[in-house]
Design a protein around this motif. Structure first.
Motif, PDB file in Angstrom:
ATOM      1  N   TYR A 114       7.027  -0.756  -2.539  1.00  0.00           N
ATOM      2  CA  TYR A 114       7.417  -0.708  -1.123  1.00  0.00           C
ATOM      3  C   TYR A 114       8.144  -2.002  -0.731  1.00  0.00           C
ATOM      4  CZ  TYR A 114       7.107   0.630   3.779  1.00  0.00           C
ATOM      5  OH  TYR A 114       7.413   0.999   5.070  1.00  0.00           O
ATOM      6  N   LYS A 164      11.766   4.672   1.591  1.00  0.00           N
ATOM      7  CA  LYS A 164      10.531   4.300   2.280  1.00  0.00           C
ATOM      8  C   LYS A 164       9.832   5.544   2.833  1.00  0.00           C
ATOM      9  CE  LYS A 164      10.536   0.831   5.111  1.00  0.00           C
ATOM     10  NZ  LYS A 164      10.944  -0.145   6.118  1.00  0.00           N
ATOM     11  N   LYS A 165      10.604   6.472   3.357  1.00  0.00           N
ATOM     12  CA  LYS A 165      10.016   7.706   3.885  1.00  0.00           C
ATOM     13  C   LYS A 165       9.299   8.473   2.769  1.00  0.00           C
ATOM     14  CE  LYS A 165      11.162  11.798   6.572  1.00  0.00           C
ATOM     15  NZ  LYS A 165      12.202  12.571   7.245  1.00  0.00           N
ATOM     16  N   GLU A 170       6.122   6.525   1.866  1.00  0.00           N
ATOM     17  CA  GLU A 170       5.124   6.686   2.927  1.00  0.00           C
ATOM     18  C   GLU A 170       4.520   8.085   2.901  1.00  0.00           C
ATOM     19  OE1 GLU A 170       7.433   5.542   6.320  1.00  0.00           O
ATOM     20  OE2 GLU A 170       7.196   3.398   5.884  1.00  0.00           O
ATOM     21  N   LYS A 171       5.342   9.087   2.626  1.00  0.00           N
ATOM     22  CA  LYS A 171       4.836  10.459   2.533  1.00  0.00           C
ATOM     23  C   LYS A 171       3.791  10.566   1.414  1.00  0.00           C
ATOM     24  CE  LYS A 171       6.372  15.146   1.499  1.00  0.00           C
ATOM     25  NZ  LYS A 171       7.497  15.957   1.030  1.00  0.00           N
ATOM     26  N   ARG A 172       4.096   9.950   0.286  1.00  0.00           N
ATOM     27  CA  ARG A 172       3.146   9.969  -0.831  1.00  0.00           C
ATOM     28  C   ARG A 172       1.868   9.212  -0.468  1.00  0.00           C
ATOM     29  NH1 ARG A 172       5.872  11.020  -6.046  1.00  0.00           N
ATOM     30  NH2 ARG A 172       8.008  11.562  -5.565  1.00  0.00           N
ATOM     31  N   TRP A 173       2.035   8.061   0.206  1.00  0.00           N
ATOM     32  CA  TRP A 173       0.874   7.254   0.584  1.00  0.00           C
ATOM     33  C   TRP A 173      -0.017   8.018   1.563  1.00  0.00           C
ATOM     34  CZ3 TRP A 173      -2.009   3.546  -1.004  1.00  0.00           C
ATOM     35  CH2 TRP A 173      -2.858   2.873  -0.140  1.00  0.00           C
ATOM     36  N   HIS A 174       0.584   8.669   2.543  1.00  0.00           N
ATOM     37  CA  HIS A 174      -0.208   9.402   3.538  1.00  0.00           C
ATOM     38  C   HIS A 174      -0.899  10.620   2.941  1.00  0.00           C
ATOM     39  CE1 HIS A 174       0.883   6.819   6.796  1.00  0.00           C
ATOM     40  NE2 HIS A 174       2.164   7.025   6.599  1.00  0.00           N
ATOM     41  N   GLY A 175      -0.455  11.055   1.790  1.00  0.00           N
ATOM     42  CA  GLY A 175      -1.099  12.172   1.112  1.00  0.00           C
ATOM     43  C   GLY A 175      -2.359  11.750   0.364  1.00  0.00           C
ATOM     44  N   GLU A 176      -2.625  10.458   0.311  1.00  0.00           N
ATOM     45  CA  GLU A 176      -3.796   9.938  -0.414  1.00  0.00           C
ATOM     46  C   GLU A 176      -4.906   9.587   0.570  1.00  0.00           C
ATOM     47  OE1 GLU A 176      -3.842  10.111  -3.582  1.00  0.00           O
ATOM     48  OE2 GLU A 176      -1.725  10.631  -3.729  1.00  0.00           O
ATOM     49  N   ASP A 177      -6.071   9.284   0.027  1.00  0.00           N
ATOM     50  CA  ASP A 177      -7.219   8.871   0.829  1.00  0.00           C
ATOM     51  C   ASP A 177      -7.125   7.355   1.020  1.00  0.00           C
ATOM     52  OD1 ASP A 177      -9.565   8.737   2.187  1.00  0.00           O
ATOM     53  OD2 ASP A 177     -10.847   9.365   0.512  1.00  0.00           O
ATOM     54  N   ASN A 178      -6.315   6.926   1.993  1.00  0.00           N
ATOM     55  CA  ASN A 178      -5.988   5.512   2.174  1.00  0.00           C
ATOM     56  C   ASN A 178      -7.189   4.579   2.274  1.00  0.00           C
ATOM     57  OD1 ASN A 178      -3.417   6.408   2.128  1.00  0.00           O
ATOM     58  ND2 ASN A 178      -3.027   6.163   4.296  1.00  0.00           N
TER      59      ASN A 178
END
Length: 153
Positions: free
Chosen positions: A100, A117-118, A121-129
């Motif tokens: 990032y 970045k989009k 971020e889409k991949r990151w939001h798909g995880e259990d942050n």
């Protein structure tokens, strides 16, 4: 080609893995002089593919160099995550942060950085942050980095 019949078809890179694309770009860059000579020698021949004429343009080579440099850290991350059997959730967060930050620093405010970045971020939001960041914060190697990230956010 070596003076043989020139093919009228140019094949584009298909949707593929980062490291395959990076290797393709690097390989193309290694043949730069040959490609330029090829265009110079054959561009006036009947049926010479219009798509090959881009090899004579300096801007094409500059853009290709930039693209190869941009995706290189993605390849490094891919190799690291495949090779290291001891990867933890903390390693995943670290690799994500490195990628990032690379995109942000390398591209600035270009259209490409917004797209990349989009996607990240889409991949990151798909995880259990919370679980990922907790693993990162509690990992002895990355604890200080996690504290710095929190302090700077």
């Amino acid at each position: 080609m070596c003076g043989n019949k020139v093919s009228s078809k140019i094949y584009t890179v298909a949707e593929t893995r980062w490291n395959t694309t990076q290797q393709c770009f690097a390989s193309q860059l290694r043949t730069r002089a040959a490609c330029k000579n090829f265009v110079q020698k054959y561009e006036n021949m009947t049926g010479f593919p219009e798509a090959c004429k881009v090899w004579a343009l300096d801007d094409f080579w500059v853009d290709l160099e930039e693209a190869e440099l941009l995706i290189r850290p993605f390849c490094d991350a891919s190799y690291l995550m495949q090779r290291n059997k001891g990867n933890t959730l903390a390693h995943v967060v670290l690799v994500f942060l490195v990628l990032y930050n690379h995109v942000q620093e390398y591209c600035g405010d270009s259209h490409q950085v917004k797209v990349m970045k989009k996607d990240l971020e889409k991949r990151w939001h798909g995880e259990d942050n919370p679980l990922f960041f907790l693993a990162f914060a509690l990992h002895p190697t990355f604890r200080k980095m996690a504290i710095d990230i929190i302090a700077n956010s």
